[in-house]
Design a protein around this motif. Structure first.
Motif, mmCIF file in Angstrom:
data_model
loop_
_atom_site.group_PDB
_atom_site.id
_atom_site.type_symbol
_atom_site.label_atom_id
_atom_site.label_comp_id
_atom_site.label_asym_id
_atom_site.label_seq_id
_atom_site.Cartn_x
_atom_site.Cartn_y
_atom_site.Cartn_z
ATOM 1 N N LYS A 109 68.848 131.176 52.776
ATOM 2 C CA LYS A 109 68.602 130.299 51.636
ATOM 3 C C LYS A 109 67.631 130.976 50.661
ATOM 4 O O LYS A 109 67.846 130.990 49.446
ATOM 5 C CB LYS A 109 68.006 128.984 52.155
ATOM 6 C CG LYS A 109 68.288 127.805 51.304
ATOM 7 C CD LYS A 109 67.851 126.549 52.036
ATOM 8 C CE LYS A 109 67.883 125.379 51.086
ATOM 9 N NZ LYS A 109 67.298 124.190 51.669
ATOM 10 N N LYS A 113 68.300 132.350 46.836
ATOM 11 C CA LYS A 113 67.505 131.852 45.716
ATOM 12 C C LYS A 113 66.851 133.027 44.967
ATOM 13 O O LYS A 113 66.935 133.132 43.742
ATOM 14 C CB LYS A 113 66.431 130.910 46.263
ATOM 15 C CG LYS A 113 65.774 130.065 45.217
ATOM 16 C CD LYS A 113 64.842 129.062 45.874
ATOM 17 C CE LYS A 113 63.890 128.517 44.824
ATOM 18 N NZ LYS A 113 62.727 127.894 45.425
ATOM 19 N N ASN A 116 69.498 135.115 43.278
ATOM 20 C CA ASN A 116 70.411 134.347 42.428
ATOM 21 C C ASN A 116 71.871 134.474 42.887
ATOM 22 O O ASN A 116 72.788 134.522 42.065
ATOM 23 C CB ASN A 116 70.254 134.793 40.964
ATOM 24 C CG ASN A 116 70.751 133.746 40.012
ATOM 25 O OD1 ASN A 116 70.888 132.579 40.375
ATOM 26 N ND2 ASN A 116 71.055 134.150 38.786
ATOM 27 N N SER A 118 74.365 132.712 43.664
ATOM 28 C CA SER A 118 74.745 131.308 43.553
ATOM 29 C C SER A 118 76.114 131.008 44.174
ATOM 30 O O SER A 118 76.384 129.902 44.602
ATOM 31 C CB SER A 118 74.752 130.905 42.080
ATOM 32 O OG SER A 118 75.533 131.821 41.340
#
Ligand SMILES: [Fe+2]
Length: 236
Positions: A109, A113, A116, A118
């Motif tokens: 996680k 983050k 990036n 995503s």
């Protein structure tokens, strides 16, 4: 939660500031300093936690010239091992993660983050699972580059990523469960299953994925030129 995974985890500047001094001292050279611009990557190496728990880290080696089965290891005799530091100098980032708990893993996680990443999906490469399996296997093994980083996290099974070194020699990286690798945009590479003929991997991407592969020669792309510049910088 402080997530150190098993290096090379990329630590944000903010996170570095909050790291206890003793942990910073254990980071490989360059890790405690400011982050470099891409595609240079922070240092790689075996984290203290990995050593303590005897977790198997990735293995890489120079390949022989044999044209036999691409799924064979293709080691030189004697073997010429390639270190994580050598991979780092090619811009290749490696991390070890907990693949058994990837759905809830705070390290994953945090990496997603920080980087990036995503977008993600999961691909299974097996003759019974992947449509157009034979054709895809051939395509994956064509020497190519991308205009973006290629990020793969092995959740099960195994396979080989081959990358060219600065002298254009093939290095074979043996990827197993828990291994995450980032190949920088512009590096010539290819992928094959190994003799187990099965891998399940997470594909990660910054934004909407672009899977276009440009087979060699693809030297005129800005991503390739930028990568060559990076290699030259690393060689000095
Ligand atoms: Fe690729």
């Amino acid at each position: 939660m402080l997530c150190l995974c098993f290096q090379g985890l990329k630590l944000s500047r903010k996170r570095k500031k909050t790291l206890p001094r003793e942990l910073l001292a254990e980071l490989p050279p360059g890790r405690a300093g400011p982050r470099r611009s891409r595609p240079a990557q922070p240092g790689l190496g075996e984290a203290p936690a990995a050593k303590k728990n005897k977790i198997k880290m990735v293995e890489a080696w120079y390949m022989d010239e044999s044209q036999e089965d691409q799924r064979a290891p293709h080691r030189l005799q004697p073997n010429r091992a390639v270190s994580l530091e050598q991979l780092r100098r090619l811009g290749v980032t490696y991390r070890k993660l907990d693949a058994d708990n990837y759905e809830t893993d705070p390290c994953l996680k945090e990496i997603r983050k920080a980087e990036n990443y995503s977008w993600m999906d999961i691909i299974t490469i097996h003759k019974d699972k992947l449509p157009n399996y034979e054709e895809k296997i051939k395509t994956f093994y064509e020497e190519h580059l991308h205009l973006d980083d290629e990020i793969r996290y092995i959740l099960d099974g195994s396979g080989y990523f081959d990358v060219r070194d600065k002298d254009d020699k093939w290095i074979r990286i043996s990827m197993e469960k828990g291994d995450m690798i980032t190949l920088p945009a512009g590096i010539y590479h290819r992928f094959t299953l190994d003799e187990n003929n099965y891998v399940k991997a997470m594909r990660l991407f910054v934004g909407e994925p672009v899977w276009t592969a440009y087979n060699r020669p693809a030297d005129d792309f800005p991503a390739r030129k930028q990568y060559m510049k990076f290699l030259t910088g690393e060689a000095q």
